[in-house]
Scaffold this motif. Structure first.
Motif, PDB file in Angstrom:
ATOM      1  N   LEU A  62      71.089  24.108  99.586  1.00  0.00           N
ATOM      2  CA  LEU A  62      71.545  22.715  99.554  1.00  0.00           C
ATOM      3  C   LEU A  62      70.870  21.934  98.430  1.00  0.00           C
ATOM      4  O   LEU A  62      71.489  21.100  97.763  1.00  0.00           O
ATOM      5  CB  LEU A  62      71.254  22.042 100.903  1.00  0.00           C
ATOM      6  CG  LEU A  62      72.131  22.501 102.071  1.00  0.00           C
ATOM      7  CD1 LEU A  62      71.641  21.878 103.376  1.00  0.00           C
ATOM      8  CD2 LEU A  62      73.593  22.134 101.827  1.00  0.00           C
ATOM      9  N   THR A  63      69.605  22.228  98.234  1.00  0.00           N
ATOM     10  CA  THR A  63      68.878  21.565  97.149  1.00  0.00           C
ATOM     11  C   THR A  63      69.481  21.914  95.797  1.00  0.00           C
ATOM     12  O   THR A  63      69.667  21.044  94.925  1.00  0.00           O
ATOM     13  CB  THR A  63      67.397  21.962  97.182  1.00  0.00           C
ATOM     14  OG1 THR A  63      66.824  21.559  98.444  1.00  0.00           O
ATOM     15  CG2 THR A  63      66.625  21.295  96.054  1.00  0.00           C
ATOM     16  N   GLN A  64      69.794  23.207  95.624  1.00  0.00           N
ATOM     17  CA  GLN A  64      70.395  23.639  94.365  1.00  0.00           C
ATOM     18  C   GLN A  64      71.765  23.006  94.153  1.00  0.00           C
ATOM     19  O   GLN A  64      72.120  22.591  93.032  1.00  0.00           O
ATOM     20  CB  GLN A  64      70.505  25.165  94.344  1.00  0.00           C
ATOM     21  CG  GLN A  64      69.153  25.888  94.293  1.00  0.00           C
ATOM     22  CD  GLN A  64      69.307  27.393  94.320  1.00  0.00           C
ATOM     23  OE1 GLN A  64      70.412  27.901  94.170  1.00  0.00           O
ATOM     24  NE2 GLN A  64      68.195  28.093  94.500  1.00  0.00           N
ATOM     25  N   ILE A  65      72.571  22.923  95.210  1.00  0.00           N
ATOM     26  CA  ILE A  65      73.888  22.287  95.110  1.00  0.00           C
ATOM     27  C   ILE A  65      73.757  20.815  94.740  1.00  0.00           C
ATOM     28  O   ILE A  65      74.499  20.283  93.887  1.00  0.00           O
ATOM     29  CB  ILE A  65      74.649  22.453  96.442  1.00  0.00           C
ATOM     30  CG1 ILE A  65      74.987  23.940  96.663  1.00  0.00           C
ATOM     31  CG2 ILE A  65      75.922  21.604  96.449  1.00  0.00           C
ATOM     32  CD1 ILE A  65      75.569  24.225  98.035  1.00  0.00           C
ATOM     33  N   LYS A  66      72.805  20.145  95.382  1.00  0.00           N
ATOM     34  CA  LYS A  66      72.586  18.726  95.097  1.00  0.00           C
ATOM     35  C   LYS A  66      72.191  18.516  93.646  1.00  0.00           C
ATOM     36  O   LYS A  66      72.698  17.602  92.968  1.00  0.00           O
ATOM     37  CB  LYS A  66      71.509  18.193  96.042  1.00  0.00           C
ATOM     38  CG  LYS A  66      71.197  16.708  95.829  1.00  0.00           C
ATOM     39  CD  LYS A  66      70.097  16.254  96.776  1.00  0.00           C
ATOM     40  CE  LYS A  66      69.776  14.777  96.524  1.00  0.00           C
ATOM     41  NZ  LYS A  66      68.660  14.319  97.396  1.00  0.00           N
ATOM     42  N   GLN A  67      71.290  19.387  93.175  1.00  0.00           N
ATOM     43  CA  GLN A  67      70.844  19.257  91.783  1.00  0.00           C
ATOM     44  C   GLN A  67      72.003  19.510  90.813  1.00  0.00           C
ATOM     45  O   GLN A  67      72.148  18.816  89.795  1.00  0.00           O
ATOM     46  CB  GLN A  67      69.700  20.246  91.514  1.00  0.00           C
ATOM     47  CG  GLN A  67      68.412  19.885  92.240  1.00  0.00           C
ATOM     48  CD  GLN A  67      67.332  20.945  92.069  1.00  0.00           C
ATOM     49  OE1 GLN A  67      67.605  22.049  91.565  1.00  0.00           O
ATOM     50  NE2 GLN A  67      66.113  20.613  92.488  1.00  0.00           N
ATOM     51  N   ALA A  68      72.840  20.510  91.159  1.00  0.00           N
ATOM     52  CA  ALA A  68      73.993  20.800  90.293  1.00  0.00           C
ATOM     53  C   ALA A  68      74.961  19.635  90.270  1.00  0.00           C
ATOM     54  O   ALA A  68      75.528  19.267  89.222  1.00  0.00           O
ATOM     55  CB  ALA A  68      74.687  22.056  90.769  1.00  0.00           C
ATOM     56  N   MET A  69      75.211  19.024  91.458  1.00  0.00           N
ATOM     57  CA  MET A  69      76.124  17.884  91.529  1.00  0.00           C
ATOM     58  C   MET A  69      75.574  16.699  90.753  1.00  0.00           C
ATOM     59  O   MET A  69      76.325  15.991  90.060  1.00  0.00           O
ATOM     60  CB  MET A  69      76.349  17.504  93.005  1.00  0.00           C
ATOM     61  CG  MET A  69      77.145  18.537  93.790  1.00  0.00           C
ATOM     62  SD  MET A  69      77.333  18.098  95.528  1.00  0.00           S
ATOM     63  CE  MET A  69      78.352  16.620  95.366  1.00  0.00           C
TER      64      MET A  69
END
Length: 218
Positions: free
Chosen positions: A188-195
């Motif tokens: 989730l952290t990685q997705i948030k950073q990508a977004m």
């Protein structure tokens, strides 16, 4: 070896302090009380014979105050092992009500009692339970108590083992869930950073586009 009539009468007289009778005296006493079967006298015939010889002892016997030795009295009365009065040897007999079981008999009893209580046991379980059960018992009650205690012990050990298994499984599940939470959090952290990076990129591109349109308008 003396007959049962003679042994019992001699023992009863001895306990009362009378001794010194001969074989003929006992034969005479048997005739006097009409005891035809010397190996199967009645209690009444024995009592009458004792009284008969006590009366006859007026001129023959002396009363003694010494304690009666157990080795003489054992086996003289009914239900006692018979003593060889000539040699002093004692024939020891096994208790009549004693219960002696083989391993197979014990296993069969354990299986039957468990089945009657609604407990299903494997053959290996039955053998394990019978290891702690003795082979000789004084009564049926003692035997039943031994089997019951062995079954209770087995059930307690089985419960403890199953509880330990459940606790180990619960620990494994908790650990797996914790690892999943950790992985999910990381994803989730990685997705948030990508977004967030994508949003910044779009914002930058929009700003550039806005500047271009501004130059055309001017």
């Amino acid at each position: 070896m003396s007959d049962k009539f003679t042994n019992n009468v001699r023992a009863r007289l001895y306990k009362q302090g009378y001794q010194g009778f001969t074989k003929d005296d006992y034969t005479t006493a048997a005739l006097a009380v009409e005891c035809d079967d010397l190996d199967n006298p009645t209690k009444e015939q024995l009592s009458q014979a004792v009284d008969y010889l006590k009366v006859k002892s007026t001129s023959q016997l002396s009363v003694v105050d010494e304690p009666v030795e157990k080795t003489f009295l054992v086996g003289a009365e009914d239900e006692q092992p018979e003593t060889d009065l000539q040699t002093g040897a004692l024939t020891v007999q096994e208790p009549e009500n004693q219960i002696v079981l083989t391993d197979l008999e014990k296993q069969s009893l354990v299986a039957d009692i468990a089945q009657g209580a609604g407990i299903e046991l494997k053959a290996a379980d039955v053998k394990q339970i019978t290891v702690s059960i003795a082979s000789t018992f004084a009564s049926r009650k003692e035997l039943n108590e031994a089997i019951f205690n062995a079954l209770v012990h087995f059930a307690t050990e089985f419960k403890n083992q199953e509880v330990s298994k459940i606790r180990r499984k619960a620990d494994e599940i908790r650990q797996t869930l914790a690892e999943m939470d950790s992985v999910a959090g990381s994803e989730l952290t990685q997705i948030k950073q990508a977004m967030e990076a994508t949003a910044l990129d779009y914002k930058s591109q929009f700003a550039d586009l806005a500047l271009s349109f501004a130059g055309i308008i001017d």
